[in-house]
Write a protein that holds these residues in place. Structure first.
Motif, mmCIF file in Angstrom:
data_model
loop_
_atom_site.group_PDB
_atom_site.id
_atom_site.type_symbol
_atom_site.label_atom_id
_atom_site.label_comp_id
_atom_site.label_asym_id
_atom_site.label_seq_id
_atom_site.Cartn_x
_atom_site.Cartn_y
_atom_site.Cartn_z
ATOM 1 N N TYR A 150 0.930 -1.123 -0.064
ATOM 2 C CA TYR A 150 -0.095 -0.028 0.048
ATOM 3 C C TYR A 150 0.956 1.357 0.118
ATOM 4 C CZ TYR A 150 -3.927 -3.186 1.589
ATOM 5 O OH TYR A 150 -4.602 -4.396 1.571
ATOM 6 N N ASP A 152 1.480 3.074 -2.162
ATOM 7 C CA ASP A 152 0.800 4.207 -3.174
ATOM 8 C C ASP A 152 0.383 5.211 -2.166
ATOM 9 O OD1 ASP A 152 -0.984 2.044 -2.337
ATOM 10 O OD2 ASP A 152 -2.460 3.260 -3.837
ATOM 11 N N GLU A 155 1.628 9.449 -1.059
ATOM 12 C CA GLU A 155 1.298 10.518 -1.722
ATOM 13 C C GLU A 155 0.016 10.931 -1.472
ATOM 14 O OE1 GLU A 155 3.431 12.689 -2.551
ATOM 15 O OE2 GLU A 155 4.811 11.599 -2.103
ATOM 16 N N ARG A 172 -9.411 2.372 -1.984
ATOM 17 C CA ARG A 172 -8.512 1.875 -3.142
ATOM 18 C C ARG A 172 -8.218 0.620 -3.174
ATOM 19 N NH1 ARG A 172 -5.784 5.979 -5.344
ATOM 20 N NH2 ARG A 172 -4.211 4.573 -5.968
ATOM 21 N N HIS A 173 -8.460 -0.426 -2.238
ATOM 22 C CA HIS A 173 -7.899 -1.754 -2.410
ATOM 23 C C HIS A 173 -9.019 -2.583 -1.973
ATOM 24 C CE1 HIS A 173 -3.703 -0.715 -2.641
ATOM 25 N NE2 HIS A 173 -3.748 0.266 -1.766
#
Length: 253
Positions: A150, A152, A155, A172-173
């Protein structure tokens, strides 16, 4: 002008609480009702209510509303945390300011703090929690540990300072957090965080470690937050409940 307006709303609500117009245990009018009453925006009303929260006068629950907790301000910050919804409101009230992100491998000390095996690899997001008032001291320092897959989020969290990391993971996941384990203890403030928090190294601090678990019981995130003494407290209300079959039992809310 905007600051003056929310301050006036906060002052009037505080007076109403002190006079008994809004008794302890009662709910304040809804945000929409307050907007209509004061002829102002929802943002102004929310800012005013947040001011009352910071003084320990009220607590907020997404489903139940804003409850009056005290007739006089208390020192530091007071927040009732009993559910993921409460934590979401904490994230909205105390903005995240990311200080550093990157991979880390748990040594023996960190493993003991997080309850993981030494050598476990994590992606760490370190940040300050701020209440948004100019010149005010940070409420706390938070280290969030997630699976390196994770990374990512490193940012993304900077662009969404009001959202909890667990919320971003869910979005997101595709995983869902169904349980949070929370452990609270008193510690000496480490020198590394003391300077950034504007506190004395070794002074008393509240440490809150939370494990966010999915339906299978697997860890999605671990957070460790340090609050210098006097800047934050957790309140819980316990209610005695009577069960006709099992007798008395107590429930924390």
């Amino acid at each position: 002008m905007g600051e003056t307006l929310w301050a006036q709303v906060a002052q009037d609500l505080t007076a109403g609480i002190s006079s008994g117009r809004f008794p302890v245990g009662s709910l304040l009018p809804t945000e929409l009702d307050l907007c209509a009453h004061y002829g102002t925006s929802r943002h102004t009303v929310r800012t005013a209510i947040r001011q009352l929260q910071e003084q320990g006068l009220v607590s907020r629950n997404k489903k139940a509303g804003t409850r009056v907790e005290a007739t006089a301000p208390t020192s530091g910050y007071r927040q009732a945390l009993a559910s993921l919804e409460d934590l979401v409101q904490f994230g909205e009230a105390y903005v995240r300011e990311v200080q550093a992100t990157g991979p880390v491998t748990a040594d023996a000390e960190l493993a003991a703090e997080l309850g993981c095996a030494p050598g476990t690899r994590w992606f760490r997001i370190s940040s300050l929690r701020l209440d948004g008032r100019p010149g005010s001291a940070p409420v706390g320092w938070t280290d969030v540990y997630v699976d390196p897959a994770y990374a990512d989020l490193g940012e993304i969290v900077r662009a969404a300072p009001h959202l909890l990391v667990i919320t971003l993971i869910e979005q997101r996941h595709g995983r869902s957090c169904v349980e949070i384990r929370q452990d609270v203890d008193a510690v000496a403030l480490p020198p590394a965080q003391a300077a950034t928090l504007g506190a004395q190294p070794g002074s008393p601090a509240l440490r809150i470690v939370r494990h966010y678990l999915d339906q299978a019981g697997k860890v999605m995130e671990i957070s460790s937050t340090l609050h210098p003494a006097g800047r934050f407290s957790i309140s819980q209300r316990m209610r005695r409940m009577i069960d006709a079959n099992d007798g008395e039992r107590s429930e924390a809310t």
